[in-house]
Design an enzyme around this catalytic site. Structure first.
Site, PDB file in Angstrom:
ATOM      1  N   SER A 138      -4.601  21.274   4.891  1.00  0.00           N
ATOM      2  CA  SER A 138      -3.557  21.114   5.911  1.00  0.00           C
ATOM      3  C   SER A 138      -2.752  22.386   6.156  1.00  0.00           C
ATOM      4  CB  SER A 138      -2.587  19.999   5.507  1.00  0.00           C
ATOM      5  OG  SER A 138      -3.247  18.760   5.444  1.00  0.00           O
ATOM      6  N   GLN A 289      10.613 -22.881   0.117  1.00  0.00           N
ATOM      7  CA  GLN A 289       9.392 -22.788   0.919  1.00  0.00           C
ATOM      8  C   GLN A 289       9.228 -21.416   1.572  1.00  0.00           C
ATOM      9  OE1 GLN A 289       9.385 -26.166   3.585  1.00  0.00           O
ATOM     10  NE2 GLN A 289       8.196 -27.385   2.132  1.00  0.00           N
ATOM     11  N   GLN A 347      12.629  -7.154  -0.676  1.00  0.00           N
ATOM     12  CA  GLN A 347      13.504  -8.141  -0.049  1.00  0.00           C
ATOM     13  C   GLN A 347      13.752  -9.323  -0.979  1.00  0.00           C
ATOM     14  OE1 GLN A 347      14.803  -7.408   2.811  1.00  0.00           O
ATOM     15  NE2 GLN A 347      15.849  -9.291   3.392  1.00  0.00           N
ATOM     16  N   GLU A 374      -4.629  11.931   3.900  1.00  0.00           N
ATOM     17  CA  GLU A 374      -6.062  11.723   4.092  1.00  0.00           C
ATOM     18  C   GLU A 374      -6.358  10.910   5.352  1.00  0.00           C
ATOM     19  OE1 GLU A 374      -8.720  10.935   0.843  1.00  0.00           O
ATOM     20  OE2 GLU A 374      -7.315  11.780  -0.605  1.00  0.00           O
TER      21      GLU A 374
END
Length: 392
Positions: A138, A289, A347, A374
């Site tokens: 790079s 749930q 979270q 990559e």
């Protein structure tokens, strides 16, 4: 309930992608982790930790699956073993995964295209963990667009003289050997790039800058100022560098997806244990749930990404077929999935999830780079689309 396990329970090893030797590879890695092999992973001293981790992995023979033997055929490198190794190490510690992966990526081009002399002088040192390897492709304006490379290598007698800079180089500043790509001008664009082997004591080679990122890894900008090296350190033919780079990346791209799986599985396990022990509204978090739905999504998406990942590795290992599309799909799916899974785990932990020192906080920083290096997610989408649109 206790603390989450530091090694993975691998009920997916009975998938048809794997052989008994792959379970043996996983067992060896699990022993390495359980017996304190990762104690060297002190993230306060990243450079020192990488050196110690690589030496420890090499001493146990755990780098053998990623680094070819000097007289070996690089085509015999088993992608499934590399993927399982990266998944296991990423689950345990992101820096350990990084250290392992760079040994293979940094030496892959030498195994593919190096002379017998280069292979015998470099590969045993990398394979044993005595040397750290780096892959210098790079540049500031040439990341995804490799053809925009401006670093040059000019032939001068029996030498090459290199000028320019490379940046975002993993193991930059601490590597003992670099595979470096520079423009030699045989043709426009990607066809005019060649590959070279450089050492940090080469005259004109210097580390211009060390780069700090959100999950500490050794990264640097390298500077080449009339850096003269012998022509014998060119890898392959003049102008073949881009092809060599892509061949190297093709071997290891699916393993990036596997590292993402390791992060995702660790986040899922941390979330599961937390949800079953966190008291809330007279019950546990796992009784809600919404929590169950989140865990269901996390598990399903992770297994789906795993199927894509190990299909790509199996296709290369067993079918001996190109995996450009399959590896791109695996990397795209696994890295994006891991980002979502880790985010949901954070979270679920609430305020604890962003406290420095928590596993999920570390995973949140570690996983982000995988969607970029990559081949960024956007590039993987283009690869998949172009493969789809090719004439049949």
């Amino acid at each position: 309930m206790g603390s989450p396990a530091k090694t993975i329970s691998r009920d997916w090893l009975d998938w048809p992608f794997f052989e008994p030797r792959h379970r043996a590879t996983c067992d060896a890695l699990d022993r390495f982790v359980a017996q304190g092999g990762l104690q060297a992973a002190d993230h306060r001293d990243v450079d020192g930790a990488c050196r110690k981790l690589v030496r420890a992995l090499g001493a146990e023979g755990l780098l053998d699956c990623a680094v070819a033997a000097p007289d070996g055929d690089v085509a015999s490198i088993d992608s499934r073993s590399i993927c399982l190794s990266r998944e296991t190490l990423a689950y345990a510690d992101g820096l350990a995964d990084f250290a392992f992966a760079m040994q293979g990526l940094g030496s892959g081009a030498i195994a593919l295209a190096g002379s017998a002399e280069l292979r015998h002088s470099v590969l045993p040192q990398v394979r044993s963990g005595e040397w750290l390897a780096a892959f210098a492709l790079s540049e500031q304006e040439a990341g995804s667009d490799v053809a925009a490379m401006t670093c040059t290598a000019r032939q001068d007698g029996d030498s090459y003289v290199l000028n320019g800079e490379k940046t975002w180089i993993s193991n930059g500043g601490i590597a003992d050997v670099y595979t470096l790509f520079a423009r030699t001008g045989e043709a426009p664009g990607a066809r005019g790039i060649s590959a070279f082997v450089l050492f940090p004591d080469d005259p004109g080679f210097s580390v211009a800058d060390r780069i700090d990122i959100i999950a500490p890894h050794p990264l640097a900008t390298l500077r080449l100022d009339n850096c003269r090296i012998p022509s014998s350190r060119r890898l392959g033919a003049p102008g073949a560098g881009f092809k060599i780079a892509m061949q190297t990346l093709d071997i290891f791209r699916a393993s990036v997806a596997a590292a993402a799986l390791g992060f995702a599985r660790r986040a899922l396990e941390e979330a599961r244990v937390h949800a079953q022990t966190r008291r809330m509204f007279g019950a546990t978090l796992s009784d809600l749930q919404l929590t169950q739905a989140a865990l269901g999504d996390m598990m399903t998406e992770t297994d789906a990404a795993a199927l894509l990942t190990y299909r790509a590795a199996w296709r290369r290992d067993v079918q001996k077929l190109p995996t450009t599309r399959e590896a791109a799909m695996a990397k795209l799916s696994a890295t994006e999935t891991a980002q979502r899974v880790v985010d949901r785990a954070v979270q679920m932990f609430g305020g604890r999830g962003v406290r420095k020192g928590e596993i999920v906080e570390s995973l949140y920083r570690e996983v982000r780079a995988l969607r970029i290096y990559e081949g960024a997610t956007e590039v993987q989408k283009l690869i998949v689309a172009r493969e789809l649109l090719k004439p049949r």
